[in-house]
Design a protein around this motif. Structure first.
Motif, PDB file in Angstrom:
ATOM      1  N   GLY A 138      -6.740  -0.762  -9.661  1.00  0.00           N
ATOM      2  CA  GLY A 138      -5.885   0.188 -10.544  1.00  0.00           C
ATOM      3  C   GLY A 138      -4.296  -0.393 -10.582  1.00  0.00           C
ATOM      4  O   GLY A 138      -4.022  -1.580 -10.734  1.00  0.00           O
ATOM      5  N   ALA A 139      -3.429   0.580 -10.401  1.00  0.00           N
ATOM      6  CA  ALA A 139      -2.171   0.249 -10.369  1.00  0.00           C
ATOM      7  C   ALA A 139      -1.596  -0.229  -8.736  1.00  0.00           C
ATOM      8  O   ALA A 139      -0.514  -0.786  -8.697  1.00  0.00           O
ATOM      9  CB  ALA A 139      -1.114   1.555 -10.397  1.00  0.00           C
ATOM     10  N   ASP A 140      -2.653  -0.200  -8.035  1.00  0.00           N
ATOM     11  CA  ASP A 140      -2.295  -0.626  -6.555  1.00  0.00           C
ATOM     12  C   ASP A 140      -2.439  -2.067  -6.259  1.00  0.00           C
ATOM     13  O   ASP A 140      -3.277  -2.577  -6.968  1.00  0.00           O
ATOM     14  CB  ASP A 140      -3.104   0.234  -5.552  1.00  0.00           C
ATOM     15  N   TRP A 141      -1.765  -2.580  -5.282  1.00  0.00           N
ATOM     16  CA  TRP A 141      -2.220  -3.982  -4.736  1.00  0.00           C
ATOM     17  C   TRP A 141      -2.997  -3.734  -3.614  1.00  0.00           C
ATOM     18  O   TRP A 141      -2.451  -2.964  -2.793  1.00  0.00           O
ATOM     19  CB  TRP A 141      -0.893  -4.762  -4.783  1.00  0.00           C
ATOM     20  N   ILE A 142      -3.665  -4.680  -3.257  1.00  0.00           N
ATOM     21  CA  ILE A 142      -4.570  -4.496  -1.933  1.00  0.00           C
ATOM     22  C   ILE A 142      -4.271  -5.771  -1.303  1.00  0.00           C
ATOM     23  O   ILE A 142      -4.505  -6.920  -1.948  1.00  0.00           O
ATOM     24  CB  ILE A 142      -5.950  -4.405  -2.269  1.00  0.00           C
ATOM     25  N   VAL A 143      -3.809  -5.730  -0.040  1.00  0.00           N
ATOM     26  CA  VAL A 143      -3.569  -6.995   0.700  1.00  0.00           C
ATOM     27  C   VAL A 143      -4.453  -6.863   2.100  1.00  0.00           C
ATOM     28  O   VAL A 143      -4.445  -5.782   2.464  1.00  0.00           O
ATOM     29  CB  VAL A 143      -1.946  -7.132   1.116  1.00  0.00           C
ATOM     30  N   ILE A 144      -4.654  -7.943   2.663  1.00  0.00           N
ATOM     31  CA  ILE A 144      -5.250  -8.043   3.841  1.00  0.00           C
ATOM     32  C   ILE A 144      -4.587  -8.643   5.040  1.00  0.00           C
ATOM     33  O   ILE A 144      -3.787  -9.773   4.683  1.00  0.00           O
ATOM     34  CB  ILE A 144      -6.621  -8.415   3.745  1.00  0.00           C
ATOM     35  N   GLY A 145      -4.580  -8.252   6.420  1.00  0.00           N
ATOM     36  CA  GLY A 145      -3.934  -8.980   7.304  1.00  0.00           C
ATOM     37  C   GLY A 145      -4.637  -9.968   8.199  1.00  0.00           C
ATOM     38  O   GLY A 145      -4.974  -9.754   9.261  1.00  0.00           O
ATOM     39  N   SER A 146      -4.800 -10.932   7.432  1.00  0.00           N
ATOM     40  CA  SER A 146      -6.023 -12.005   8.175  1.00  0.00           C
ATOM     41  C   SER A 146      -5.198 -12.942   8.990  1.00  0.00           C
ATOM     42  O   SER A 146      -5.818 -13.479  10.166  1.00  0.00           O
ATOM     43  CB  SER A 146      -6.452 -12.836   7.108  1.00  0.00           C
ATOM     44  N   ASN A 147      -3.816 -13.074   8.677  1.00  0.00           N
ATOM     45  CA  ASN A 147      -2.982 -14.133   9.731  1.00  0.00           C
ATOM     46  C   ASN A 147      -3.884 -15.499   9.804  1.00  0.00           C
ATOM     47  O   ASN A 147      -3.448 -15.931  10.960  1.00  0.00           O
ATOM     48  CB  ASN A 147      -2.591 -13.495  11.019  1.00  0.00           C
ATOM     49  N   TRP A 148      -4.467 -15.747   8.763  1.00  0.00           N
ATOM     50  CA  TRP A 148      -5.058 -17.179   8.955  1.00  0.00           C
ATOM     51  C   TRP A 148      -6.071 -17.140  10.101  1.00  0.00           C
ATOM     52  O   TRP A 148      -6.460 -18.350  10.512  1.00  0.00           O
ATOM     53  CB  TRP A 148      -4.141 -18.246   9.103  1.00  0.00           C
ATOM     54  N   GLY A 149      -6.628 -16.166  10.399  1.00  0.00           N
ATOM     55  CA  GLY A 149      -7.680 -16.098  11.437  1.00  0.00           C
ATOM     56  C   GLY A 149      -7.180 -16.089  12.850  1.00  0.00           C
ATOM     57  O   GLY A 149      -8.032 -16.233  14.003  1.00  0.00           O
ATOM     58  N   GLN A 150      -5.674 -15.753  13.091  1.00  0.00           N
ATOM     59  CA  GLN A 150      -5.276 -15.770  14.586  1.00  0.00           C
ATOM     60  C   GLN A 150      -5.689 -14.575  15.102  1.00  0.00           C
ATOM     61  O   GLN A 150      -6.228 -13.453  14.570  1.00  0.00           O
ATOM     62  CB  GLN A 150      -3.759 -15.971  14.398  1.00  0.00           C
ATOM     63  N   GLU A 151      -5.512 -14.466  16.426  1.00  0.00           N
ATOM     64  CA  GLU A 151      -6.155 -13.359  17.339  1.00  0.00           C
ATOM     65  C   GLU A 151      -5.246 -12.082  17.015  1.00  0.00           C
ATOM     66  O   GLU A 151      -5.852 -10.794  17.016  1.00  0.00           O
ATOM     67  CB  GLU A 151      -6.161 -13.482  18.693  1.00  0.00           C
ATOM     68  N   HIS A 152      -4.071 -12.296  16.977  1.00  0.00           N
ATOM     69  CA  HIS A 152      -3.138 -11.197  16.716  1.00  0.00           C
ATOM     70  C   HIS A 152      -2.994 -10.538  14.874  1.00  0.00           C
ATOM     71  O   HIS A 152      -2.974 -11.641  14.352  1.00  0.00           O
ATOM     72  CB  HIS A 152      -1.769 -11.500  17.155  1.00  0.00           C
ATOM     73  N   HIS A 153      -2.663  -9.395  14.760  1.00  0.00           N
ATOM     74  CA  HIS A 153      -2.307  -9.174  13.392  1.00  0.00           C
ATOM     75  C   HIS A 153      -0.766  -9.614  13.172  1.00  0.00           C
ATOM     76  O   HIS A 153      -0.080  -9.977  14.036  1.00  0.00           O
ATOM     77  CB  HIS A 153      -2.014  -7.385  13.568  1.00  0.00           C
TER      78      HIS A 153
ATOM     79  N   LEU B 184      -1.128  -0.770  -1.454  1.00  0.00           N
ATOM     80  CA  LEU B 184       0.315  -0.746  -1.603  1.00  0.00           C
ATOM     81  C   LEU B 184       0.565   0.070  -3.210  1.00  0.00           C
ATOM     82  O   LEU B 184       0.128  -0.657  -4.074  1.00  0.00           O
ATOM     83  CB  LEU B 184       0.943  -2.317  -1.766  1.00  0.00           C
ATOM     84  N   SER B 185       0.828   1.257  -3.040  1.00  0.00           N
ATOM     85  CA  SER B 185       1.056   1.988  -4.224  1.00  0.00           C
ATOM     86  C   SER B 185       2.335   2.035  -4.703  1.00  0.00           C
ATOM     87  O   SER B 185       3.541   2.239  -3.932  1.00  0.00           O
ATOM     88  CB  SER B 185       0.491   3.378  -3.991  1.00  0.00           C
ATOM     89  N   PRO B 186       2.699   1.832  -5.961  1.00  0.00           N
ATOM     90  CA  PRO B 186       3.990   1.971  -6.684  1.00  0.00           C
ATOM     91  C   PRO B 186       4.672   3.317  -6.112  1.00  0.00           C
ATOM     92  O   PRO B 186       4.052   4.417  -6.437  1.00  0.00           O
ATOM     93  CB  PRO B 186       3.977   1.610  -8.107  1.00  0.00           C
ATOM     94  N   SER B 187       5.854   3.232  -5.803  1.00  0.00           N
ATOM     95  CA  SER B 187       6.609   4.373  -5.292  1.00  0.00           C
ATOM     96  C   SER B 187       6.892   5.188  -6.815  1.00  0.00           C
ATOM     97  O   SER B 187       7.286   4.855  -7.872  1.00  0.00           O
ATOM     98  CB  SER B 187       8.065   4.052  -4.776  1.00  0.00           C
TER      99      SER B 187
END
Length: 155
Positions: free
Chosen positions: A72-87, A151-154
């Motif tokens: 919808g109006a939201d953006w969706i992102v994922i914390g993959s960090n290129w497959g590293q062990e830490h976020h 991430l929803s628009p304010s």
């Protein structure tokens, strides 16, 4: 196989992730200057945004270039960090302060982020995988669940 498909396929490999980490800062600067029209790989072919968070320790603006999906109006992102062990640091910043900015094609929008719950994550993951099939490989390499943020628009 077209260029975008080739990049998505190569993106699942360790060596591509290493290169990606190395050039992401350069890519972010190039995309800002060209208002999202160009990327290090050439013409921008994958949906990318610049996420500006507030550093949880420094209080300073921090930018990250991320792939995204829409819901919808939201953006969706994922914390993959290129497959590293830490976020990735940006995900820690969002957990500390959910107010951020998203820039897509030179247009900046204020957003409020939240970490997707299990049901929401299950619903959103197919859209993220459609953008970048390597996320499952990254999760396996990292040995952790990748954080998914909405991430929803304010208002």
């Amino acid at each position: 196989m077209d260029f975008t498909s080739a990049i998505r396929r190569l993106g699942r490999t360790r060596w591509f992730a290493r290169i990606g980490r190395a050039v992401s800062g350069l890519d972010r600067r190039l995309q800002k200057r060209t208002r999202g029209r160009w990327s290090v790989l050439g013409k921008a072919v994958l949906p990318q945004l610049i996420l500006t968070t507030t550093g949880r320790k420094s209080g300073q603006p921090r930018e990250a270039m991320l792939l995204f999906a829409r819901d919808g109006a939201d953006w969706i992102v994922i914390g993959s960090n290129w497959g590293q062990e830490h976020h990735p640091a940006w995900s820690l910043n969002l957990l500390a302060s959910p107010h951020a900015m998203v820039t897509v094609h030179g247009e900046t929008t204020a957003v409020v982020a939240h970490l997707a719950d299990d049901d929401e994550r299950t619903r959103l993951m197919p859209a993220l995988r459609a953008v970048w099939p390597g996320y499952d490989d990254y999760a396996a390499r990292a040995g952790r669940e990748l954080r998914v943020f909405v991430l929803s628009p304010s208002t």
